[in-house]
Scaffold this motif. Structure first.
Motif, PDB file in Angstrom:
ATOM      1  N   GLU A  11      59.663 110.592  94.581  1.00 58.26           N
ATOM      2  CA  GLU A  11      59.669 112.026  94.239  1.00 58.26           C
ATOM      3  C   GLU A  11      58.253 112.541  94.019  1.00 58.26           C
ATOM      4  O   GLU A  11      57.915 113.665  94.414  1.00 58.26           O
ATOM      5  N   GLU A  12      57.392 111.738  93.379  1.00 61.77           N
ATOM      6  CA  GLU A  12      56.009 112.155  93.165  1.00 61.77           C
ATOM      7  C   GLU A  12      55.260 112.274  94.497  1.00 61.77           C
ATOM      8  O   GLU A  12      54.473 113.209  94.702  1.00 61.77           O
ATOM      9  N   GLU A  13      55.482 111.327  95.412  1.00 62.97           N
ATOM     10  CA  GLU A  13      54.832 111.410  96.712  1.00 62.97           C
ATOM     11  C   GLU A  13      55.312 112.634  97.490  1.00 62.97           C
ATOM     12  O   GLU A  13      54.519 113.333  98.141  1.00 62.97           O
ATOM     13  N   GLU A  14      56.622 112.922  97.422  1.00 66.90           N
ATOM     14  CA  GLU A  14      57.144 114.096  98.124  1.00 66.90           C
ATOM     15  C   GLU A  14      56.568 115.372  97.534  1.00 66.90           C
ATOM     16  O   GLU A  14      56.244 116.323  98.253  1.00 66.90           O
ATOM     17  N   ALA A  15      56.447 115.419  96.188  1.00 65.83           N
ATOM     18  CA  ALA A  15      55.857 116.599  95.538  1.00 65.83           C
ATOM     19  C   ALA A  15      54.396 116.773  95.938  1.00 65.83           C
ATOM     20  O   ALA A  15      53.922 117.893  96.150  1.00 65.83           O
ATOM     21  N   LEU A  16      53.649 115.655  96.062  1.00 66.74           N
ATOM     22  CA  LEU A  16      52.245 115.741  96.477  1.00 66.74           C
ATOM     23  C   LEU A  16      52.138 116.260  97.903  1.00 66.74           C
ATOM     24  O   LEU A  16      51.281 117.105  98.205  1.00 66.74           O
ATOM     25  N   ARG A  17      52.988 115.766  98.804  1.00 66.36           N
ATOM     26  CA  ARG A  17      52.963 116.261 100.186  1.00 66.36           C
ATOM     27  C   ARG A  17      53.300 117.760 100.235  1.00 66.36           C
ATOM     28  O   ARG A  17      52.678 118.525 100.980  1.00 66.36           O
ATOM     29  N   ALA A  18      54.302 118.166  99.457  1.00 70.63           N
ATOM     30  CA  ALA A  18      54.656 119.588  99.446  1.00 70.63           C
ATOM     31  C   ALA A  18      53.528 120.442  98.893  1.00 70.63           C
ATOM     32  O   ALA A  18      53.269 121.547  99.374  1.00 70.63           O
ATOM     33  N   GLY A  19      52.819 119.931  97.865  1.00 76.22           N
ATOM     34  CA  GLY A  19      51.698 120.694  97.305  1.00 76.22           C
ATOM     35  C   GLY A  19      50.550 120.843  98.281  1.00 76.22           C
ATOM     36  O   GLY A  19      49.941 121.912  98.385  1.00 76.22           O
ATOM     37  N   SER A  38      55.030 120.746  89.023  1.00 71.79           N
ATOM     38  CA  SER A  38      54.514 120.192  87.771  1.00 71.79           C
ATOM     39  C   SER A  38      55.483 119.232  87.082  1.00 71.79           C
ATOM     40  O   SER A  38      55.026 118.267  86.458  1.00 71.79           O
ATOM     41  N   PRO A  39      56.838 119.427  87.151  1.00 67.74           N
ATOM     42  CA  PRO A  39      57.713 118.426  86.517  1.00 67.74           C
ATOM     43  C   PRO A  39      57.588 117.036  87.111  1.00 67.74           C
ATOM     44  O   PRO A  39      57.925 116.052  86.445  1.00 67.74           O
ATOM     45  N   PHE A  40      57.091 116.917  88.345  1.00 68.38           N
ATOM     46  CA  PHE A  40      56.966 115.608  88.982  1.00 68.38           C
ATOM     47  C   PHE A  40      55.545 115.053  88.890  1.00 68.38           C
ATOM     48  O   PHE A  40      55.344 113.853  89.023  1.00 68.38           O
ATOM     49  N   LEU A  41      54.540 115.916  88.675  1.00 67.97           N
ATOM     50  CA  LEU A  41      53.140 115.478  88.704  1.00 67.97           C
ATOM     51  C   LEU A  41      52.435 115.699  87.376  1.00 67.97           C
ATOM     52  O   LEU A  41      51.205 115.664  87.322  1.00 67.97           O
ATOM     53  N   PHE A  42      53.204 115.932  86.275  1.00 69.31           N
ATOM     54  CA  PHE A  42      52.541 116.238  85.002  1.00 69.31           C
ATOM     55  C   PHE A  42      51.802 115.029  84.442  1.00 69.31           C
ATOM     56  O   PHE A  42      50.850 115.177  83.674  1.00 69.31           O
ATOM     57  N   ALA A  43      52.214 113.806  84.811  1.00 70.27           N
ATOM     58  CA  ALA A  43      51.569 112.609  84.286  1.00 70.27           C
ATOM     59  C   ALA A  43      50.393 112.152  85.146  1.00 70.27           C
ATOM     60  O   ALA A  43      49.793 111.114  84.880  1.00 70.27           O
ATOM     61  N   PRO A 106      60.951 124.209  98.731  1.00 69.38           N
ATOM     62  CA  PRO A 106      60.998 123.850  97.323  1.00 69.38           C
ATOM     63  C   PRO A 106      61.880 122.647  97.088  1.00 69.38           C
ATOM     64  O   PRO A 106      62.875 122.423  97.777  1.00 69.38           O
ATOM     65  N   ILE A 107      61.527 121.849  96.092  1.00 64.02           N
ATOM     66  CA  ILE A 107      62.290 120.655  95.753  1.00 64.02           C
ATOM     67  C   ILE A 107      63.536 121.072  94.982  1.00 64.02           C
ATOM     68  O   ILE A 107      63.453 121.794  93.998  1.00 64.02           O
ATOM     69  N   PRO A 108      64.717 120.653  95.384  1.00 60.36           N
ATOM     70  CA  PRO A 108      65.930 121.075  94.690  1.00 60.36           C
ATOM     71  C   PRO A 108      65.988 120.506  93.293  1.00 60.36           C
ATOM     72  O   PRO A 108      65.495 119.421  93.017  1.00 60.36           O
ATOM     73  N   ASN A 109      66.638 121.255  92.379  1.00 62.96           N
ATOM     74  CA  ASN A 109      66.755 120.841  90.993  1.00 62.96           C
ATOM     75  C   ASN A 109      68.238 120.724  90.673  1.00 62.96           C
ATOM     76  O   ASN A 109      68.914 121.710  90.448  1.00 62.96           O
ATOM     77  N   ARG A 110      68.766 119.488  90.634  1.00 61.83           N
ATOM     78  CA  ARG A 110      70.191 119.262  90.400  1.00 61.83           C
ATOM     79  C   ARG A 110      70.438 118.530  89.088  1.00 61.83           C
ATOM     80  O   ARG A 110      71.587 118.245  88.744  1.00 61.83           O
ATOM     81  N   TYR A 111      69.376 118.217  88.356  1.00 64.28           N
ATOM     82  CA  TYR A 111      69.542 117.354  87.190  1.00 64.28           C
ATOM     83  C   TYR A 111      70.236 118.074  86.031  1.00 64.28           C
ATOM     84  O   TYR A 111      70.927 117.421  85.234  1.00 64.28           O
ATOM     85  N   ASN A 112      70.057 119.389  85.889  1.00 65.33           N
ATOM     86  CA  ASN A 112      70.727 120.108  84.805  1.00 65.33           C
ATOM     87  C   ASN A 112      72.243 120.026  84.955  1.00 65.33           C
ATOM     88  O   ASN A 112      72.971 119.831  83.974  1.00 65.33           O
ATOM     89  N   GLU A 113      72.732 120.168  86.184  1.00 65.10           N
ATOM     90  CA  GLU A 113      74.168 120.069  86.413  1.00 65.10           C
ATOM     91  C   GLU A 113      74.680 118.654  86.134  1.00 65.10           C
ATOM     92  O   GLU A 113      75.775 118.480  85.605  1.00 65.10           O
ATOM     93  N   LEU A 114      73.855 117.638  86.473  1.00 67.72           N
ATOM     94  CA  LEU A 114      74.262 116.263  86.202  1.00 67.72           C
ATOM     95  C   LEU A 114      74.342 115.994  84.700  1.00 67.72           C
ATOM     96  O   LEU A 114      75.229 115.277  84.230  1.00 67.72           O
ATOM     97  N   ILE A 115      73.402 116.576  83.929  1.00 65.78           N
ATOM     98  CA  ILE A 115      73.415 116.371  82.481  1.00 65.78           C
ATOM     99  C   ILE A 115      74.656 117.001  81.872  1.00 65.78           C
ATOM    100  O   ILE A 115      75.347 116.399  81.023  1.00 65.78           O
ATOM    101  N   VAL A 143      68.390 107.946  90.290  1.00 67.29           N
ATOM    102  CA  VAL A 143      67.432 108.940  89.791  1.00 67.29           C
ATOM    103  C   VAL A 143      66.049 108.295  89.702  1.00 67.29           C
ATOM    104  O   VAL A 143      65.933 107.077  89.544  1.00 67.29           O
ATOM    105  N   PRO A 144      64.974 109.077  89.801  1.00 66.99           N
ATOM    106  CA  PRO A 144      63.622 108.515  89.710  1.00 66.99           C
ATOM    107  C   PRO A 144      63.296 108.084  88.284  1.00 66.99           C
ATOM    108  O   PRO A 144      63.972 108.438  87.314  1.00 66.99           O
TER     109      PRO A 144
END
Length: 268
Positions: A11-19, A38-43, A106-115, A143-144
């Motif tokens: 996921e971090e690599e995909e976010a970097l490529r998209a950025g 930023s949720p994937f690359l904040f660290a 954009p990267i899809p955000n499905r984690y809220n529904e899973l929670i 999940v990552p």
């Protein structure tokens, strides 16, 4: 000794490529500020993004030879007078490329529904803790590693949106308040709850989508402002180079006219 570097996730690599596809290589700060990335690359730091992109692009350890080509100095000859006029070599400015026109998915955000699904399925009377929620989700979907780090912030956001209720570090589905004085039947109550839940989901999704769109437009405006400022700087530099070249040309004309009249010109 510093902390050991963590291995990059997919996921971090995909976010970097998209950025890089959105902002271009080298704009690491803009990539980190993007609300979708930023949720994937904040660290990760700017140096981490730069080194990882170098590895992903398959380039060598450096950016090519750092040695600049030096203009060759004319050698004096015994056949004629020495010339002290040196032609100044200047590099042509590189054209600015606006990377904002590139397609960006954009990267899809499905984690809220899973929670929410995990808390509803566990049905613990006192609520479910974060470990139980993670365990339920991991049994049903891969999940990552960054998901565990972001779980606390996602739970806080769902509580703020009034989708979950926090009771002593445990979370459960928020109960809807009853309306009216009459006690509705079970069928009417179920129908009303479904309508309220659907309306609440639609409103929250609309607000969340609007906030994401606004953040994307702000980031795009900042990127265009940065490109415009760089273009102004480049135009000023080209103007100074043109003035310098004009003065050199005027000096060469004066020397040529003096020499054509048979006079000797001494240049310090």
């Amino acid at each position: 000794m510093g902390n050991p570097k963590q291995k990059w996730t997919a996921e971090e690599e995909e976010a970097l490529r998209a950025g890089v596809a959105k902002y271009g290589k080298g704009n690491w700060k803009l990539i980190q500020r993007d609300p979708e990335l930023s949720p994937f690359l904040f660290a990760r730091s700017n140096i981490d993004l730069k080194d990882k992109w170098r590895n992903l692009s398959g380039g060598p350890g450096g950016h090519g030879s750092r040695e600049k080509s030096r203009p060759s100095k004319p050698k004096p000859t015994s056949d004629g007078p020495q010339s002290s006029v040196v032609i100044k070599q200047t590099a042509m400015p590189k054209p600015l490329i606006d990377d904002s026109s590139k397609s960006f998915a954009p990267i899809p955000n499905r984690y809220n529904e899973l929670i929410i699904e995990a808390v509803s399925a566990l049905k613990e009377p006192n609520g479910s803790d974060s470990r139980a929620i993670v365990g339920y989700i991991e049994q049903r979907q891969e999940v990552p590693q960054s998901f565990k780090k972001q779980l606390c912030s996602r739970l806080k956001r769902l509580v703020a949106l009034e989708k979950l209720e926090k009771v002593q570090n445990r979370y459960k589905i928020r109960k809807d308040e009853t309306f009216g004085m009459k006690t509705p039947s079970s069928k009417q109550n179920g129908t009303r709850l479904k309508k309220l839940q659907n309306t609440g989901h639609i409103a929250c999704d609309a607000v969340e989508e609007a906030s994401v769109t606004a953040a994307y437009l702000i980031a795009e405006a900042e990127n265009k402002s940065f490109l415009a400022a760089e273009a102004v700087k480049e135009a000023e530099r080209v103007s100074i180079m043109a003035e310098d070249a004009d003065s050199q040309l005027q000096l060469a004309k004066e020397i040529f006219e003096t020499c054509s009249q048979g006079e000797i010109v001494l240049i310090a």
